[in-house]
Each structure stands twice: as structure tokens, then as C-alpha cells.
Design a protein around this motif. Structure first.
Motif, PDB file in Angstrom:
ATOM      1  N   GLY A 137     -94.398  37.563  42.307  1.00 21.23           N
ATOM      2  CA  GLY A 137     -93.433  38.637  42.085  1.00 21.23           C
ATOM      3  C   GLY A 137     -92.028  38.206  42.454  1.00 21.23           C
ATOM      4  O   GLY A 137     -91.054  38.544  41.777  1.00 21.23           O
ATOM      5  N   GLY A 138     -91.911  37.417  43.538  1.00 20.06           N
ATOM      6  CA  GLY A 138     -90.611  36.893  43.938  1.00 20.06           C
ATOM      7  C   GLY A 138     -90.029  35.977  42.878  1.00 20.06           C
ATOM      8  O   GLY A 138     -88.823  36.022  42.587  1.00 20.06           O
ATOM      9  N   ALA A 139     -90.876  35.146  42.284  1.00 18.59           N
ATOM     10  CA  ALA A 139     -90.414  34.252  41.219  1.00 18.59           C
ATOM     11  C   ALA A 139     -89.917  35.053  40.017  1.00 18.59           C
ATOM     12  O   ALA A 139     -88.908  34.691  39.392  1.00 18.59           O
ATOM     13  N   LEU A 140     -90.599  36.150  39.693  1.00 15.87           N
ATOM     14  CA  LEU A 140     -90.135  37.018  38.606  1.00 15.87           C
ATOM     15  C   LEU A 140     -88.762  37.598  38.929  1.00 15.87           C
ATOM     16  O   LEU A 140     -87.888  37.680  38.058  1.00 15.87           O
ATOM     17  N   GLY A 196     -85.042  36.939  37.122  1.00 17.43           N
ATOM     18  CA  GLY A 196     -84.375  38.077  36.498  1.00 17.43           C
ATOM     19  C   GLY A 196     -85.272  38.873  35.561  1.00 17.43           C
ATOM     20  O   GLY A 196     -84.784  39.650  34.743  1.00 17.43           O
ATOM     21  N   VAL A 197     -86.580  38.671  35.663  1.00 17.46           N
ATOM     22  CA  VAL A 197     -87.522  39.433  34.840  1.00 17.46           C
ATOM     23  C   VAL A 197     -87.611  40.846  35.413  1.00 17.46           C
ATOM     24  O   VAL A 197     -87.986  41.018  36.580  1.00 17.46           O
ATOM     25  N   PRO A 198     -87.256  41.856  34.633  1.00 21.36           N
ATOM     26  CA  PRO A 198     -87.258  43.215  35.190  1.00 21.36           C
ATOM     27  C   PRO A 198     -88.668  43.786  35.338  1.00 21.36           C
ATOM     28  O   PRO A 198     -89.539  43.557  34.508  1.00 21.36           O
ATOM     29  N   ILE A 199     -88.867  44.492  36.430  1.00 21.10           N
ATOM     30  CA  ILE A 199     -90.100  45.257  36.655  1.00 21.10           C
ATOM     31  C   ILE A 199     -89.642  46.680  36.965  1.00 21.10           C
ATOM     32  O   ILE A 199     -88.831  46.883  37.869  1.00 21.10           O
ATOM     33  N   HIS A 238     -93.474  44.143  46.091  1.00 18.86           N
ATOM     34  CA  HIS A 238     -92.838  43.655  47.322  1.00 18.86           C
ATOM     35  C   HIS A 238     -92.137  42.325  47.073  1.00 18.86           C
ATOM     36  O   HIS A 238     -91.022  42.105  47.532  1.00 18.86           O
ATOM     37  N   GLY A 239     -92.792  41.433  46.339  1.00 27.19           N
ATOM     38  CA  GLY A 239     -92.190  40.133  46.050  1.00 27.19           C
ATOM     39  C   GLY A 239     -90.980  40.239  45.155  1.00 27.19           C
ATOM     40  O   GLY A 239     -89.952  39.591  45.394  1.00 27.19           O
ATOM     41  N   HIS A 240     -91.070  41.065  44.129  1.00 27.88           N
ATOM     42  CA  HIS A 240     -89.958  41.204  43.186  1.00 27.88           C
ATOM     43  C   HIS A 240     -88.698  41.720  43.876  1.00 27.88           C
ATOM     44  O   HIS A 240     -87.598  41.242  43.611  1.00 27.88           O
ATOM     45  N   ALA A 241     -88.885  42.691  44.762  1.00 28.88           N
ATOM     46  CA  ALA A 241     -87.731  43.260  45.468  1.00 28.88           C
ATOM     47  C   ALA A 241     -86.962  42.183  46.216  1.00 28.88           C
ATOM     48  O   ALA A 241     -85.732  42.212  46.288  1.00 28.88           O
ATOM     49  N   PRO A 264     -81.524  34.510  45.473  1.00 24.82           N
ATOM     50  CA  PRO A 264     -80.441  33.612  45.047  1.00 24.82           C
ATOM     51  C   PRO A 264     -79.169  33.738  45.875  1.00 24.82           C
ATOM     52  O   PRO A 264     -78.401  32.789  45.973  1.00 24.82           O
ATOM     53  N   ALA A 265     -78.939  34.889  46.503  1.00 25.20           N
ATOM     54  CA  ALA A 265     -77.723  35.072  47.303  1.00 25.20           C
ATOM     55  C   ALA A 265     -77.882  34.544  48.722  1.00 25.20           C
ATOM     56  O   ALA A 265     -76.921  34.473  49.475  1.00 25.20           O
ATOM     57  N   ALA A 266     -79.080  34.173  49.111  1.00 22.08           N
ATOM     58  CA  ALA A 266     -79.312  33.721  50.476  1.00 22.08           C
ATOM     59  C   ALA A 266     -78.720  32.341  50.689  1.00 22.08           C
ATOM     60  O   ALA A 266     -78.640  31.525  49.784  1.00 22.08           O
ATOM     61  N   ALA A 267     -78.288  32.070  51.929  1.00 23.20           N
ATOM     62  CA  ALA A 267     -77.727  30.762  52.262  1.00 23.20           C
ATOM     63  C   ALA A 267     -78.776  29.679  52.079  1.00 23.20           C
ATOM     64  O   ALA A 267     -78.479  28.593  51.615  1.00 23.20           O
ATOM     65  N   ASN A 268     -80.001  29.960  52.441  1.00 22.84           N
ATOM     66  CA  ASN A 268     -81.093  29.013  52.263  1.00 22.84           C
ATOM     67  C   ASN A 268     -82.306  29.791  51.765  1.00 22.84           C
ATOM     68  O   ASN A 268     -83.138  30.227  52.562  1.00 22.84           O
ATOM     69  N   PRO A 269     -82.416  29.971  50.448  1.00 21.14           N
ATOM     70  CA  PRO A 269     -83.481  30.823  49.911  1.00 21.14           C
ATOM     71  C   PRO A 269     -84.883  30.304  50.211  1.00 21.14           C
ATOM     72  O   PRO A 269     -85.807  31.091  50.382  1.00 21.14           O
ATOM     73  N   TYR A 270     -85.066  28.999  50.291  1.00 17.10           N
ATOM     74  CA  TYR A 270     -86.404  28.457  50.564  1.00 17.10           C
ATOM     75  C   TYR A 270     -86.828  28.768  51.997  1.00 17.10           C
ATOM     76  O   TYR A 270     -87.965  29.184  52.240  1.00 17.10           O
TER      77      TYR A 270
END
Length: 197
Positions: free
Chosen positions: A80-83, A87-90, A130-133, A139-145
Motif C-alpha cells: 500500500g505504501g508503494a502505491l 501516486g496510485v489513488p485509493i 494504512h500503508g497508502h496513507a 517522498p517528502a521525508a528527509a530519509n524515506p527508507y
């Protein structure tokens, strides 16, 4: 028969329920890495109730659900996070998150013993929301990983807290306590759904 140590159970409950309310999906505070990812689910009641419920329901269902459900949730949450990152809308993501607490709480409160594949599908379906949210915030996080790793670890801690609560069923009055916890989880999910929490 495993004996529950009251001090450990009390510590798990304290950590789980001492979290303060947080605006979970505003995108604010998602600028850090591992630590902000770890604290995000623990400080957001919408996540606390759903993720504790996954562990609690798994513990209630017993083997192999006690370990399968807490593994399915973060794996599908990552999807869900990858979606979200892509930018895949849910539709109705926040509604899905709130419903996760309502539905899982009701399943626990009614002591529903679903087959493992049904339980995994239910848990996985809610994990996508939960993942999609959070995928939309990464992408805006300083270190997304690092944030994602911290988030998964925080999720695991909440699942373990639910599993610890589930061990109450080993006590004579434990089944009632677990079902009461389900009622509380469902009520909090309903409050989120109604927008009053």
C-alpha cells in the motif's frame, strides 16, 4: 502452559496506552528518518488500535494466526505504501483506516474464529489503507527508507503489544478482558470514523 508475568504485561499495556493523540496523516512531522518513522504509529491512536487489534486477534485465533497476521499486515502495508509513493489513488483511505479499528474490534469482541486465510485477507485489506496513507508522505521525508523501516518496527511493537494482551485468554477471566478490549477498539475506531477523535 505459559505463565504471564504481571510486570511485563503491565509494561506492555503502559507503552501501548500511554501514547498521546496525534494528527496521523497531515504530513507534518514526517521529515525525519528512523525515529520519526518508529514513533509515528505509536503516537497515532488510529494506528495503535488497528495494529494492537491485529496482534490481539492473532493471539485469540492461536497458531498459526498469532504470527501470520502480524507478518501479513506490514507486508501488505508496504505494498500500500508503494502505491502511495507511486501516486496510485485509493479512495476513502482515512475511512478505511478508521474502519480497520471498527471491524477488527468487533471481530475480537464477538470472538469470531475465522479461517486463517479469511483473517489474513481482512487484515491485508486494511493494511493497504494504512500503508497508502504513509506512502503518500514518504517522498517528502528527509530519509524515506529509514522512515519506512522505523514505521515497520513501530508497527511490529504494536502487534507484539496486542499479542501480549491476547495471552490474557490463558487466565480464567481473560477471554472477557480480551473481548472487552475488542469493544474499546471498535468504539475508538467508530469515534475516528465519526470524526470525533
Amino acid at each position: 502452559m505459559t505463565r504471564i508475568r504481571p510486570a511485563r504485561l503491565g509494561l506492555a499495556l503502559l507503552v501501548t496506552f500511554a501514547a498521546t493523540a496525534a494528527a496521523a496523516h497531515t504530513g507534518e512531522g514526517v521529515t525525519g528518518g528512523l525515529i520519526s518513522g518508529f514513533t509515528h504509529p505509536i503516537l497515532g491512536w488510529d494506528h495503535v488500535i488497528a495494529m494492537v487489534a491485529v496482534g490481539l486477534w492473532g493471539a485469540f485465533l492461536g497458531m498459526p494466526a498469532i504470527w501470520i497476521l502480524p507478518v501479513v499486515f506490514p507486508l501488505v502495508m508496504a505494498f500500500g505504501g508503494a502505491l502511495g509513493v507511486a501516486g496510485v489513488p485509493i479512495p476513502a483511505v482515512e475511512t478505511g483506516i478508521a474502519l480497520s479499528g471498527v471491524v477488527l474490534g468487533i471481530l475480537i469482541a464477538l470472538a469470531v474464529r475465522a479461517p486463517i486465510w479469511v483473517a489474513a485477507v481482512i487484515v491485508g485489506a486494511f493494511a493497504i489503507f494504512h500503508g497508502h496513507a504513509h506512502g503518500t508522505e514518504l517522498p517528502a521525508a528527509a530519509n524515506p527508507y529509514a522512515y519506512a523501516v522505523g514505521f515497520v518496527i513501530g508497527t511490529g511493537v504494536l502487534h507484539l503489544a496486542g499479542i501480549a494482551l491476547g495471552f490474557l485468554t490463558k487466565l480464567p477471566w481473560g477471554a472477557y478482558a480480551v473481548r472487552a478490549a475488542g469493544v474499546v477498539i471498535a468504539a475508538l475506531g467508530g469515534a475516528f470514523l465519526a470524526g470525533i477523535a
